[in-house]
Enzyme design. Structure first.
Site, PDB file in Angstrom:
ATOM      1  N   GLU A   1      -0.063  58.047  51.611  1.00 56.79           N
ATOM      2  CA  GLU A   1      -0.872  57.792  52.821  1.00 56.79           C
ATOM      3  C   GLU A   1      -0.104  58.164  54.085  1.00 56.79           C
ATOM      4  O   GLU A   1      -0.185  57.489  55.116  1.00 56.79           O
ATOM      5  CB  GLU A   1      -1.366  56.342  52.838  1.00 56.79           C
ATOM      6  CG  GLU A   1      -2.245  56.025  51.640  1.00 56.79           C
ATOM      7  CD  GLU A   1      -2.796  54.612  51.614  1.00 56.79           C
ATOM      8  OE1 GLU A   1      -2.704  53.909  52.644  1.00 56.79           O
ATOM      9  OE2 GLU A   1      -3.330  54.202  50.561  1.00 56.79           O
TER      10      GLU A   1
ATOM     11  N   GLU B   1      -4.822  55.316  43.987  1.00 59.09           N
ATOM     12  CA  GLU B   1      -5.460  54.090  44.478  1.00 59.09           C
ATOM     13  C   GLU B   1      -6.924  54.378  44.755  1.00 59.09           C
ATOM     14  O   GLU B   1      -7.258  55.339  45.447  1.00 59.09           O
ATOM     15  CB  GLU B   1      -4.817  53.608  45.784  1.00 59.09           C
ATOM     16  CG  GLU B   1      -3.389  53.136  45.689  1.00 59.09           C
ATOM     17  CD  GLU B   1      -2.888  52.590  47.030  1.00 59.09           C
ATOM     18  OE1 GLU B   1      -3.707  52.083  47.832  1.00 59.09           O
ATOM     19  OE2 GLU B   1      -1.674  52.685  47.285  1.00 59.09           O
TER      20      GLU B   1
END
Length: 417
Positions: free
Chosen positions: A201, A306
């Site tokens: 991320e 995720e």
């Protein structure tokens, strides 16, 4: 996103009636020319010993079963999947429990995160990693996925100016030894093929390892880390470049460090923001379709380290669509984030989505051998009764014990009177 460190009496009566009827018929038949005609009747299989002890059990045809729409097609590989359940050894124990909840479905992917408080965390505590290494090595086809922070104090809100300085220090090789130590430890633990999700991320604002303050230095830093870890003898690591879905703080394509140092193009994709449909998640700039297209253009497999529910609550439509997307695009692996608000097994707040997930994945394995089509069983041809003989219908089980149908000659009266 940061992980959290949660009936017999009636049957006997019927058999008795049949026996009396048969006895009467046989008595009459002996005087009147009754014959037994052996007829192959597929409705009357031989009873098992257990059945004959309490009286024969009539065969009940198996109901036709229509496979669920989500059942994998025989001969097609089922994407490897797992779930993030806890970072430490409790996550390993919970994988077996989740598999049981899913009817024995095979969770081939174990996913955990190194803490990012101090450099000693990023080098990998041997006791922390050992439990995961042992799980991985129990079966050859398992996969260990390890998220690795690129900076200490990784979730402490470090300002952009300091992040920029840290990225430049990393690009100059100042932190290489920490990643060499991690690589050597993984090789010693016999997990040299670990999938490493470095600086996940990076296109957002949450982590100190974010890319936005200096994308060029971030890319150079990634290159140094990969080069350093690949230099360790015995390693077979795969490096997963995983932004969050969408543009976020910066376009994630600006952070891509190059095909020679990336093995997998991942994406963390949660059901957010509020009100955004799944089609919106697919088609938004830097969304799911952009990831698939980018990976194809660069010759890389995709992954979803995720994914899960979030801003739109218990959303079964999202769950159905994301599972269908995964089945269609066959990522190398995917791991659901299974704690509230994202999860379905450890989170009671999402009961409808939980049923969708469980229904879709129950019993899944990586069996790829097609189920053979059985040869059709030819219909047996019944022998014709003797001429002038009329068969009596006494039921299939009585006929089984007689060895055929009971036939009463139609001329018995004229022959005996």
């Amino acid at each position: 996103m940061a992980p959290q460190h949660k009936r017999f009496r009636v049957r006997r009566l019927l058999v008795g009636v049949a026996a009396v009827t048969t006895s009467a018929a046989l008595a009459a038949g002996h005087a009147a020319g009754a014959e037994v005609v052996r007829v192959a009747d597929p409705r009357a299989p031989a009873p098992s010993p257990a059945a004959s002890a309490v009286g024969p059990r009539p065969a009940v045809p198996e109901p036709s079963r229509t496979p669920r729409a989500t059942t994998p097609v025989p001969g097609k590989e089922v994407p490897a999947f797992g779930a993030f359940l806890k970072s430490d050894a409790r996550g390993i124990a919970r994988m077996a429990q989740l598999s049981h909840w899913l009817g024995g479905a095979e969770l081939r992917v174990g996913h955990t995160y190194l803490p990012g408080n101090h450099w000693s965390d990023i080098e990998g505590d041997v006791h922390f990693l050992e439990a995961w290494a042992n799980w991985r090595n129990e079966k050859d086809d398992r996969m260990l996925v390890l998220n690795v922070p690129l900076q200490e104090r990784n979730e402490e809100g470090v300002p952009d100016d300091e992040v920029r300085r840290l990225l430049r220090r990393g690009a100059n090789g100042e932190f290489d030894h920490h990643f060499r130590a991690l690589a050597e430890r993984l090789v010693r633990l016999k997990v040299p093929d670990t999938v490493l999700v470095l600086g996940w991320e990076m296109n957002g604002t949450t982590y100190t390892h974010r890319c936005g303050p200096d994308p060029e230095s971030w890319k150079k830093y990634w290159n140094r880390i990969v080069t350093t870890m690949r230099s360790v003898p015995g390693q077979k690591f795969r490096f997963d470049f995983t932004p969050s879905r969408g543009r976020d703080a910066v376009p994630w394509t600006q952070c891509y460090p190059g095909d020679d140092v990336v093995d997998i193009i991942g994406m963390d994709s949660y059901d957010q923001p509020a009100g955004l449909s799944f089609d919106g998640q697919v088609n938004e700039p830097y969304g799911l379709q952009a990831q698939v297209d980018f990976a194809k253009a660069h010759g890389k497999p995709i992954s979803y380290p995720e994914w899960g529910l979030f801003r739109n609550g218990d959303n079964p439509e999202y769950m159905r669509r994301m599972l269908a997307w995964i089945d269609e695009h066959k990522p190398l692996y995917n791991t659901l984030t299974d704690y509230c608000p994202h999860g379905v097994w450890q989170c009671s707040a999402n009961p409808v989505s939980s049923r969708v997930y469980r229904s879709a994945l129950t019993g899944r394995t990586d069996e790829t051998t097609p189920t053979p089509t059985p040869e059709p069983t030819p219909t047996p041809t019944a022998p014709l009764p003797p001429e002038g003989c009329s068969p009596l219908d006494l039921g299939s089980w009585v006929e089984y014990w007689l060895g055929g149908k009971l036939c009463l000659r139609v001329d018995w009266w004229s022959r005996t009177h």
